[in-house]
Design an enzyme around this catalytic site. Structure first.
Site, PDB file in Angstrom:
ATOM      1  N   GLU A 180     -16.353   7.907   2.616  1.00  0.00           N
ATOM      2  CA  GLU A 180     -16.370   6.577   2.295  1.00  0.00           C
ATOM      3  C   GLU A 180     -17.154   5.262   3.171  1.00  0.00           C
ATOM      4  OE1 GLU A 180     -13.137   2.997   1.164  1.00  0.00           O
ATOM      5  OE2 GLU A 180     -12.680   4.567   2.241  1.00  0.00           O
ATOM      6  N   ARG A 197       0.930  -1.279   0.058  1.00  0.00           N
ATOM      7  CA  ARG A 197       0.202  -0.035   0.053  1.00  0.00           C
ATOM      8  C   ARG A 197       0.827   1.452  -0.001  1.00  0.00           C
ATOM      9  NH1 ARG A 197      -4.798  -0.949  -1.839  1.00  0.00           N
ATOM     10  NH2 ARG A 197      -6.049  -2.521  -0.790  1.00  0.00           N
ATOM     11  N   GLU A 244      -4.998  -4.587 -14.063  1.00  0.00           N
ATOM     12  CA  GLU A 244      -3.717  -4.386 -14.575  1.00  0.00           C
ATOM     13  C   GLU A 244      -3.026  -3.452 -13.404  1.00  0.00           C
ATOM     14  OE1 GLU A 244      -0.776  -3.399 -17.261  1.00  0.00           O
ATOM     15  OE2 GLU A 244      -2.257  -4.324 -17.782  1.00  0.00           O
ATOM     16  N   GLU A 270      -9.563 -10.801  -7.296  1.00  0.00           N
ATOM     17  CA  GLU A 270      -8.246 -10.850  -6.519  1.00  0.00           C
ATOM     18  C   GLU A 270      -7.927 -12.286  -6.010  1.00  0.00           C
ATOM     19  OE1 GLU A 270      -9.076  -7.778  -3.415  1.00  0.00           O
ATOM     20  OE2 GLU A 270      -8.942  -6.205  -4.804  1.00  0.00           O
TER      21      GLU A 270
END
Length: 192
Positions: free
Chosen positions: A123, A68, A142, A100
């Site tokens: 969020e 991350r 990608e 994933e």
């Protein structure tokens, strides 16, 4: 909004978009405070996301290790991803789990929504549990790189206690799992 909360409400006077990125919309609003003064609020509009807590048949949890960039390190977390425009949260969870991890699930249960950064973002992350997992082929986006790992709930609890598991959504997923396993919180399982 409840009448008892009206004395806490801030009213938007004007709003300006500071930045529009791929999926983040940064705003700066001028608001009227409850005492009549004004202030500015900077925040991020986010389309929302879904996190999946995948339960393997042996009781272990399917997890991801992913770098991350803002944190500058690899993080351990449950599979998750951003909602596409108009996409139902369950469909997003099913899509993200398959993309994933390569897994699909026979049963799904909606736990709820979490707001992980209420001071600066709107969020909402929808939490789903998935079981009856069947392995398939991963379809990573990608530029997406991640490793799959498994952990028992006890292992995750120990990682959290040592401060090694720090992702907020994953910690909430672990809490929900523990409370469900204890019989304190319900999950309503539905066939996929």
């Amino acid at each position: 909004m409840d009448e008892l909360e009206q004395h806490l409400v801030e009213r938007q006077l004007d709003s300006a978009q500071v930045y529009q990125g791929h999926f983040l919309d940064v705003r700066r609003d001028r608001v009227a405070l409850p005492d009549g003064k004004t202030a500015h609020r900077e925040y991020i509009r986010h389309p929302g996301a879904v996190m999946v807590v995948p339960l393997l048949d042996d009781g272990r949890l399917l997890m991801e290790r992913q770098y991350r960039y803002p944190m500058g390190r690899v993080m351990l977390e449950f599979p998750a991803g951003k909602l596409d425009a108009g996409e139902p949260p369950l469909r997003c969870g099913q899509r993200e789990l398959l993309e994933e991890t390569g897994y699909s699930a026979a049963e799904w249960a909606y736990a709820g929504v979490l707001h992980n950064a209420i001071a600066y973002s709107d969020e909402g992350i929808h939490i789903y549990f998935a079981r009856g997992l069947r392995r398939g082929e991963r379809q990573l986006d990608e530029g997406e790189f991640l490793d799959l790992v498994t952990h028992s709930p006890d292992e995750l609890d120990q990682l959290a206690a040592r401060g090694e598991l720090t992702d907020a959504k994953t910690l909430i997923g672990l809490l929900w799992l523990q409370r469900w396993q204890q019989g304190a919180w319900a999950l309503d399982w539905q066939s996929a």
